[in-house]
Scaffold this motif. Structure first.
Motif, mmCIF file in Angstrom:
data_model
loop_
_atom_site.group_PDB
_atom_site.id
_atom_site.type_symbol
_atom_site.label_atom_id
_atom_site.label_comp_id
_atom_site.label_asym_id
_atom_site.label_seq_id
_atom_site.Cartn_x
_atom_site.Cartn_y
_atom_site.Cartn_z
ATOM 1 N N THR A 198 71.349 11.950 -3.828
ATOM 2 C CA THR A 198 70.738 11.103 -4.944
ATOM 3 C C THR A 198 70.433 11.544 -5.836
ATOM 4 O O THR A 198 69.790 10.381 -6.606
ATOM 5 C CB THR A 198 70.075 10.527 -3.315
ATOM 6 O OG1 THR A 198 70.467 9.576 -2.511
ATOM 7 C CG2 THR A 198 69.055 9.263 -3.584
ATOM 8 N N VAL A 199 69.575 13.141 -5.633
ATOM 9 C CA VAL A 199 69.114 13.783 -6.564
ATOM 10 C C VAL A 199 70.025 13.937 -8.199
ATOM 11 O O VAL A 199 68.801 14.349 -9.021
ATOM 12 C CB VAL A 199 68.519 14.383 -6.576
ATOM 13 C CG1 VAL A 199 67.689 14.338 -5.102
ATOM 14 C CG2 VAL A 199 69.355 16.123 -5.621
ATOM 15 N N LYS A 256 68.716 17.229 -12.072
ATOM 16 C CA LYS A 256 68.485 16.833 -11.113
ATOM 17 C C LYS A 256 66.721 15.748 -10.597
ATOM 18 O O LYS A 256 65.988 16.372 -12.160
ATOM 19 C CB LYS A 256 67.928 17.816 -10.086
ATOM 20 C CG LYS A 256 69.644 19.000 -9.608
ATOM 21 C CD LYS A 256 68.543 20.108 -8.259
ATOM 22 C CE LYS A 256 67.886 20.075 -7.357
ATOM 23 N NZ LYS A 256 67.443 20.943 -6.523
ATOM 24 N N GLY A 257 67.543 14.772 -10.149
ATOM 25 C CA GLY A 257 66.308 13.681 -9.745
ATOM 26 C C GLY A 257 65.850 12.923 -11.303
ATOM 27 O O GLY A 257 64.974 12.389 -11.468
ATOM 28 N N SER A 258 66.481 13.253 -12.643
ATOM 29 C CA SER A 258 66.353 13.166 -14.041
ATOM 30 C C SER A 258 66.467 11.371 -14.055
ATOM 31 O O SER A 258 66.087 10.493 -14.547
ATOM 32 C CB SER A 258 67.176 12.564 -14.528
ATOM 33 O OG SER A 258 69.044 13.069 -14.583
ATOM 34 N N LEU A 260 65.358 9.303 -10.349
ATOM 35 C CA LEU A 260 64.004 9.144 -10.209
ATOM 36 C C LEU A 260 63.039 8.703 -10.986
ATOM 37 O O LEU A 260 63.173 9.546 -11.831
ATOM 38 C CB LEU A 260 64.341 10.012 -8.752
ATOM 39 C CG LEU A 260 65.648 9.881 -8.177
ATOM 40 C CD1 LEU A 260 66.329 10.778 -7.433
ATOM 41 C CD2 LEU A 260 66.185 8.431 -7.507
ATOM 42 N N SER A 261 61.798 8.371 -9.613
ATOM 43 C CA SER A 261 60.457 8.639 -9.935
ATOM 44 C C SER A 261 60.143 8.069 -9.447
ATOM 45 O O SER A 261 60.050 7.471 -8.067
ATOM 46 C CB SER A 261 60.528 6.905 -11.122
ATOM 47 O OG SER A 261 60.774 5.862 -11.066
ATOM 48 N N LYS A 264 59.016 8.490 -4.276
ATOM 49 C CA LYS A 264 60.883 8.648 -3.744
ATOM 50 C C LYS A 264 61.751 10.110 -4.743
ATOM 51 O O LYS A 264 61.803 10.760 -4.240
ATOM 52 C CB LYS A 264 61.474 7.615 -4.724
ATOM 53 C CG LYS A 264 62.873 7.780 -3.990
ATOM 54 C CD LYS A 264 63.849 7.212 -3.858
ATOM 55 C CE LYS A 264 65.026 6.438 -3.701
ATOM 56 N NZ LYS A 264 65.919 5.745 -4.110
ATOM 57 N N LYS A 265 60.471 10.658 -5.903
ATOM 58 C CA LYS A 265 61.552 11.818 -6.845
ATOM 59 C C LYS A 265 61.361 13.249 -6.160
ATOM 60 O O LYS A 265 61.885 13.825 -5.220
ATOM 61 C CB LYS A 265 60.884 11.377 -8.087
ATOM 62 C CG LYS A 265 62.029 12.941 -8.768
ATOM 63 C CD LYS A 265 61.201 12.530 -10.726
ATOM 64 C CE LYS A 265 61.920 13.885 -10.635
ATOM 65 N NZ LYS A 265 61.247 13.489 -12.015
ATOM 66 N N TYR A 266 59.936 12.996 -5.940
ATOM 67 C CA TYR A 266 59.197 14.125 -5.301
ATOM 68 C C TYR A 266 59.810 14.644 -4.029
ATOM 69 O O TYR A 266 59.482 15.895 -3.282
ATOM 70 C CB TYR A 266 57.886 14.086 -5.631
ATOM 71 C CG TYR A 266 57.785 14.287 -7.180
ATOM 72 C CD1 TYR A 266 57.826 15.488 -8.096
ATOM 73 C CD2 TYR A 266 57.269 12.779 -8.135
ATOM 74 C CE1 TYR A 266 57.413 15.744 -9.226
ATOM 75 C CE2 TYR A 266 56.769 13.266 -9.011
ATOM 76 C CZ TYR A 266 56.693 14.883 -9.821
ATOM 77 O OH TYR A 266 56.502 13.884 -11.344
ATOM 78 N N LEU A 268 62.656 13.062 -2.116
ATOM 79 C CA LEU A 268 64.135 13.331 -2.289
ATOM 80 C C LEU A 268 64.538 14.621 -2.664
ATOM 81 O O LEU A 268 64.720 16.230 -2.108
ATOM 82 C CB LEU A 268 64.320 12.322 -3.115
ATOM 83 C CG LEU A 268 64.777 11.498 -2.060
ATOM 84 C CD1 LEU A 268 65.699 10.349 -3.578
ATOM 85 C CD2 LEU A 268 65.394 11.405 -0.422
ATOM 86 N N LEU A 269 63.561 15.489 -3.805
ATOM 87 C CA LEU A 269 63.829 16.650 -4.399
ATOM 88 C C LEU A 269 63.134 17.776 -3.230
ATOM 89 O O LEU A 269 63.917 18.894 -3.546
ATOM 90 C CB LEU A 269 63.370 16.837 -5.386
ATOM 91 C CG LEU A 269 63.507 16.027 -6.610
ATOM 92 C CD1 LEU A 269 62.496 15.757 -8.175
ATOM 93 C CD2 LEU A 269 65.026 16.640 -6.797
#
Length: 324
Positions: A198-199, A256-258, A260-261, A264-266, A268-269
């Motif tokens: 997902t990330v 990685k994570g680009s 997402l925001s 939720k981003k932090y 999942l990371l």
């Protein structure tokens, strides 16, 4: 505490179940590696002086087997002590609950590491016998990188063992402890895979997938200056696979994570860093590329912190547990 540990280790080394799990884990590890060695030898062996076989990936990635071993061994082993009232008798005899809990953790986690060590040694010995005479060691990775990889995965195994000890000691009943450990294992496997992919942006997922697909589907045949199709040497095969991996790994790290925001981003990371199988998914790409993941130090810190959290929580709950 020392007398408790002495009694626990004596019980461990008298346990038939411990030796059954140990032998089973060794057989599974050997089967996985030998299957690959035999397949490579039959499929790609050529009359080139520099041909050789390595086992880096299979030697480093047995964390998946060890997590399963921890899930199978610890709840059953500790649950037996509840069913035969061994733990109750220790408390009646004056042993502190915190010491009982910690001694169980030390013995159970070291038992899993003993099983892993035995499996690793047997894999190396059997592989050396199988590949005797080849002009290269069993590994392409350096000993330093192999140590970092194995140490980082050992920290993950210890952390997961602490979680299994927590479940087993606080639930008490062997049947429910085994069931709970199995459910946690399944959830962890599923969450690790889903979180890890997902990330990544979709286009990066396909890029990495295509690169791995190319690596596994390439027939290792080249065309010489006369237009004849001839087998590639091992050095050329290694260079081809490393070129693929070195292209994929930096791309993965940058992406990685680009997509997402926000929170939720932090979240999942963070999960991608702490879940053992998410750590594995990241690390195996670097094993293929011939080096340890640069995130292993971070992984080890997280694994150590979560081990401490599981132990603290487990002791707190077990001290208040009503033992019948």
């Amino acid at each position: 505490m020392l007398s408790l540990l002495k009694a626990e280790y004596k019980q461990l080394f008298k346990s038939i179940y411990f030796y059954i799990v140990l032998i089973g884990a060794v057989i599974v590890n050997l089967a996985v590696v030998l299957e690959e060695l035999i397949a490579l030898t039959i499929t790609y062996r050529v009359d080139e002086a520099d041909y050789y076989v390595t086992i880096d990936y299979y030697f480093c990635s047995n964390i998946m087997i060890m997590l399963f071993v921890s899930m199978c061994f610890i709840p059953f082993y500790i649950g037996k002590d509840f069913s035969n009232r061994t733990i109750n008798n220790k408390i009646i005899g004056g042993a502190k609950r915190s010491q009982i809990f910690l001694s169980k953790f030390i013995v159970c986690s070291s038992a899993v590491l003993i099983i892993q060590t035995a499996a690793d040694i047997m894999v190396i010995v059997v592989s050396l016998i199988f590949t005797s005479g080849q002009p290269h060691s069993l590994f392409d990775n350096s000993m330093f990188d192999l140590f970092i990889i194995k140490f980082g995965f050992a920290a993950a195994v210890v952390g997961y063992s602490a979680l299994n000890v927590l479940l087993s000691m606080c639930i008490g009943t062997r049947k429910y402890a085994v069931l709970s450990a199995f459910l946690v294992y399944v959830i962890m496997i599923s969450a690790s895979k889903n979180v890890h992919f997902t990330v990544l942006p979709e286009e990066t997922q396909w890029k990495i997938y295509d690169d791995f697909l190319k690596q596994h589907e390439v027939d290792f045949i080249k065309t010489d200056e006369n237009g004849e199709r001839i087998p590639m040497t091992h050095a050329e095969i290694v260079q081809l696979t490393l070129d693929i991996e070195r292209e994929a790994c930096p791309l993965y790290e940058q992406a990685k994570g680009s997509m997402l925001s926000g929170a939720k981003k932090y979240c999942l990371l963070f999960l991608d860093d702490v879940l053992p199988l998410a750590q594995y998914y990241d690390s195996v790409q670097w094993v293929y590329a011939g080096k340890a993941s640069p995130l292993f130090f971070r992984y080890t810190v997280y694994n150590t912190v979560f081990t401490a959290i599981f132990l603290t929580t487990g002791v707190f709950i077990f001290k208040r547990k009503d033992l019948k």
